[in-house]
Design an enzyme around this catalytic site. Structure first.
Site, PDB file in Angstrom:
ATOM      1  N   GLU A   1      -5.161   8.002   8.884  1.00 17.62           N
ATOM      2  CA  GLU A   1      -5.043   8.907   7.756  1.00 17.62           C
ATOM      3  C   GLU A   1      -3.427   9.075   7.703  1.00 17.62           C
ATOM      4  O   GLU A   1      -2.966   9.834   8.580  1.00 17.62           O
ATOM      5  CB  GLU A   1      -5.910  10.199   8.109  1.00 17.62           C
ATOM      6  CG  GLU A   1      -5.541  11.263   6.965  1.00 17.62           C
ATOM      7  CD  GLU A   1      -5.496  10.778   5.502  1.00 17.62           C
ATOM      8  OE1 GLU A   1      -4.645  10.807   4.896  1.00 17.62           O
ATOM      9  OE2 GLU A   1      -6.530  10.399   5.027  1.00 17.62           O
ATOM     10  N   SER A   2      -3.000   8.469   6.290  1.00 12.36           N
ATOM     11  CA  SER A   2      -1.544   8.566   6.442  1.00 12.36           C
ATOM     12  C   SER A   2      -1.015  10.175   6.411  1.00 12.36           C
ATOM     13  O   SER A   2       0.390  10.337   6.809  1.00 12.36           O
ATOM     14  CB  SER A   2      -1.082   7.918   5.047  1.00 12.36           C
ATOM     15  OG  SER A   2      -1.590   8.652   4.076  1.00 12.36           O
TER      16      SER A   2
ATOM     17  N   TRP B   1      -7.477  -6.859   4.079  1.00 14.77           N
ATOM     18  CA  TRP B   1      -5.847  -7.219   4.552  1.00 14.77           C
ATOM     19  C   TRP B   1      -6.082  -8.306   5.635  1.00 14.77           C
ATOM     20  O   TRP B   1      -6.572  -8.362   6.637  1.00 14.77           O
ATOM     21  CB  TRP B   1      -5.147  -5.914   5.240  1.00 14.77           C
ATOM     22  CG  TRP B   1      -5.024  -4.800   3.962  1.00 14.77           C
ATOM     23  CD1 TRP B   1      -5.922  -3.577   4.096  1.00 14.77           C
ATOM     24  CD2 TRP B   1      -4.327  -4.680   3.015  1.00 14.77           C
ATOM     25  NE1 TRP B   1      -5.456  -2.742   2.904  1.00 14.77           N
ATOM     26  CE2 TRP B   1      -4.335  -3.555   2.255  1.00 14.77           C
ATOM     27  CE3 TRP B   1      -3.220  -5.732   2.393  1.00 14.77           C
ATOM     28  CZ2 TRP B   1      -3.615  -3.392   1.098  1.00 14.77           C
ATOM     29  CZ3 TRP B   1      -2.618  -5.329   1.162  1.00 14.77           C
ATOM     30  CH2 TRP B   1      -2.888  -4.167   0.502  1.00 14.77           C
TER      31      TRP B   1
ATOM     32  N   CYS C   1       0.992  -1.322   0.143  1.00 15.26           N
ATOM     33  CA  CYS C   1      -0.039   0.006  -0.045  1.00 15.26           C
ATOM     34  C   CYS C   1       0.824   1.261  -0.230  1.00 15.26           C
ATOM     35  O   CYS C   1       1.656   1.552   0.844  1.00 15.26           O
ATOM     36  CB  CYS C   1      -0.969  -0.011   1.125  1.00 15.26           C
ATOM     37  SG  CYS C   1      -1.878   1.743   1.384  1.00 15.26           S
TER      38      CYS C   1
ATOM     39  N   TYR D   1      -5.218   5.215  -9.317  1.00 19.78           N
ATOM     40  CA  TYR D   1      -6.485   4.456  -8.973  1.00 19.78           C
ATOM     41  C   TYR D   1      -7.608   4.827  -9.884  1.00 19.78           C
ATOM     42  O   TYR D   1      -8.304   3.991 -10.113  1.00 19.78           O
ATOM     43  CB  TYR D   1      -6.628   4.724  -7.522  1.00 19.78           C
ATOM     44  CG  TYR D   1      -5.506   4.032  -6.566  1.00 19.78           C
ATOM     45  CD1 TYR D   1      -6.006   2.696  -6.122  1.00 19.78           C
ATOM     46  CD2 TYR D   1      -4.536   4.545  -6.290  1.00 19.78           C
ATOM     47  CE1 TYR D   1      -5.076   1.977  -5.441  1.00 19.78           C
ATOM     48  CE2 TYR D   1      -3.504   3.779  -5.502  1.00 19.78           C
ATOM     49  CZ  TYR D   1      -3.815   2.649  -5.108  1.00 19.78           C
ATOM     50  OH  TYR D   1      -3.068   1.794  -4.064  1.00 19.78           O
TER      51      TYR D   1
ATOM     52  N   THR E   1      -8.905   0.077   6.366  1.00 20.31           N
ATOM     53  CA  THR E   1      -7.692   0.277   5.499  1.00 20.31           C
ATOM     54  C   THR E   1      -6.386   0.304   6.418  1.00 20.31           C
ATOM     55  O   THR E   1      -6.490   0.084   7.681  1.00 20.31           O
ATOM     56  CB  THR E   1      -7.832   1.725   4.980  1.00 20.31           C
ATOM     57  OG1 THR E   1      -7.976   2.655   6.012  1.00 20.31           O
ATOM     58  CG2 THR E   1      -8.906   1.768   3.942  1.00 20.31           C
ATOM     59  N   VAL E   2      -5.116   0.264   5.787  1.00 18.13           N
ATOM     60  CA  VAL E   2      -4.069   0.613   6.166  1.00 18.13           C
ATOM     61  C   VAL E   2      -3.547   1.944   5.744  1.00 18.13           C
ATOM     62  O   VAL E   2      -3.810   2.290   4.585  1.00 18.13           O
ATOM     63  CB  VAL E   2      -2.778  -0.668   6.148  1.00 18.13           C
ATOM     64  CG1 VAL E   2      -3.374  -2.029   6.983  1.00 18.13           C
ATOM     65  CG2 VAL E   2      -2.642  -1.059   4.465  1.00 18.13           C
TER      66      VAL E   2
END
Length: 325
Positions: free
Chosen positions: A144-145, A89, A49, A192, A128-129
């Site tokens: 949230e990255s 995942w 990811c 994406y 999500t990751v």
């Protein structure tokens, strides 16, 4: 109903990414609900990811690997519950099942979905990751990255081995934010939008914007070493995680084949330079990356066949020193 990114479609067949849900912050303030403490937090990622990988890159660049532990899931999505068809995942059952991935020894869950259920019994979003987990409170701090990397950049400086590194300096923040906006829309999320499009028109729109943004990057990088000048910043790490996947996955799997990364001399050498920053190369597990994309999207690649090439060597010499001032 449990959802994945493949379900985020508009009526026109365009991919529309929904926002992350857990948005708490870790702070240097010892009195905050989530204070920056060594050993308290754990990062769940997938090497496949790009959003999780930029968090992992920050752990390495800032020297936080001893303060914040991490676990990677299996690269290929699996069933997360017997009672529905959700694919997401999952953790391997042993250390030897998938090199680079390991079971969840911290919470003992079988997949990321179960981790979200631990944090919130009524959660209804995507599973999500990355996931930034608080071992003490046994909950998700943030998924949230963008927010996680900014926490890593400043809030752990009292315990970071490379506290002097600032990837979001005050005097460049407005410029970084501006670059992030068009890079995210055209490139990070743009690939994406190309790959998940279900109709020709949204694909055509997305691929046009993608290559306009890549051409813009090539022009910028022909004149300066990094996106925001002569200094490595957050904007570069955010772009890098997409670039390093481009020829190996996005060109084929997401139909982004108008021009390959290695046909952009400045972008290609720039990607090699960032890959060679100490620690960053270790966050790029191309086997996981290719297994995930080619093996987890049956609507795009129904037989899960993984292409052999092109096996680019990002550790090869680059020419970016020519732009040093």
């Amino acid at each position: 109903m449990a959802r994945s990114a493949l379900d985020e479609m508009s009526a026109t067949g365009a991919f529309i990414r929904t926002a992350s849900t857990f948005r708490n912050s870790i702070s240097r303030d010892p009195n905050s609900p989530f204070p920056a403490e060594s050993g308290r937090y754990h990062l769940y990622v997938s090497y496949a990811c790009p959003w999780a990988s930029r968090c992992l890159a920050y752990l390495k660049i800032k020297g936080l690997s001893k303060a914040i532990t991490f676990t990677s899931v299996n690269p290929i999505w699996g069933r997360t519950k017997d009672t529905d068809d959700h694919m997401g995942w999952v953790f391997p059952v042993s250390d030897t099942e998938e090199p680079g991935a390991e079971p969840d020894y911290l919470n003992g869950v079988k997949n990321i979905r179960e981790l979200y259920d631990l944090a919130s019994a009524n959660y209804s979003g995507k599973y999500t990751v990355p996931v930034l987990w608080d071992k003490k409170m046994k909950t998700i701090v943030n998924n949230e990255s963008e927010e996680i990397i900014r926490m890593f950049n400043t809030e752990f400086n009292d315990i970071a081995e490379h506290a002097e590194v600032d990837l979001y300096p005050l005097h460049l923040q407005s410029q970084i934010n501006e670059v992030n906006d068009w890079v995210y829309d055209g490139i990070n999320n743009g690939v994406y939008k190309c790959g998940f499009a279900k109709k020709q028109a949204p694909y055509d729109e997305a691929v046009t914007k993608l290559y306009e943004a890549l051409d813009k990057c090539e022009e910028i990088l022909s004149k300066q070493r990094y996106l925001c000048g002569e200094t490595l910043t957050e904007a570069d790490i955010r772009l890098f995680v997409t670039l390093v996947r481009f020829d190996e996955v996005y060109a084929v799997h997401f139909k982004c084949n108008k021009k390959l990364l290695r046909e952009y001399p400045n972008i290609f050498n720039y990607t090699k330079e960032i890959f060679q920053i100490p620690g960053v190369g270790s966050t790029v597990n191309m086997e996981h990356i290719k297994k995930h994309y080619y093996g987890s999207h049956p609507s795009i690649n129904p037989f899960g066949i993984i292409p052999h090439g092109p096996n680019l060597d990002y550790s090869a010499p680059h020419d970016r020193n020519k732009l040093s001032k």
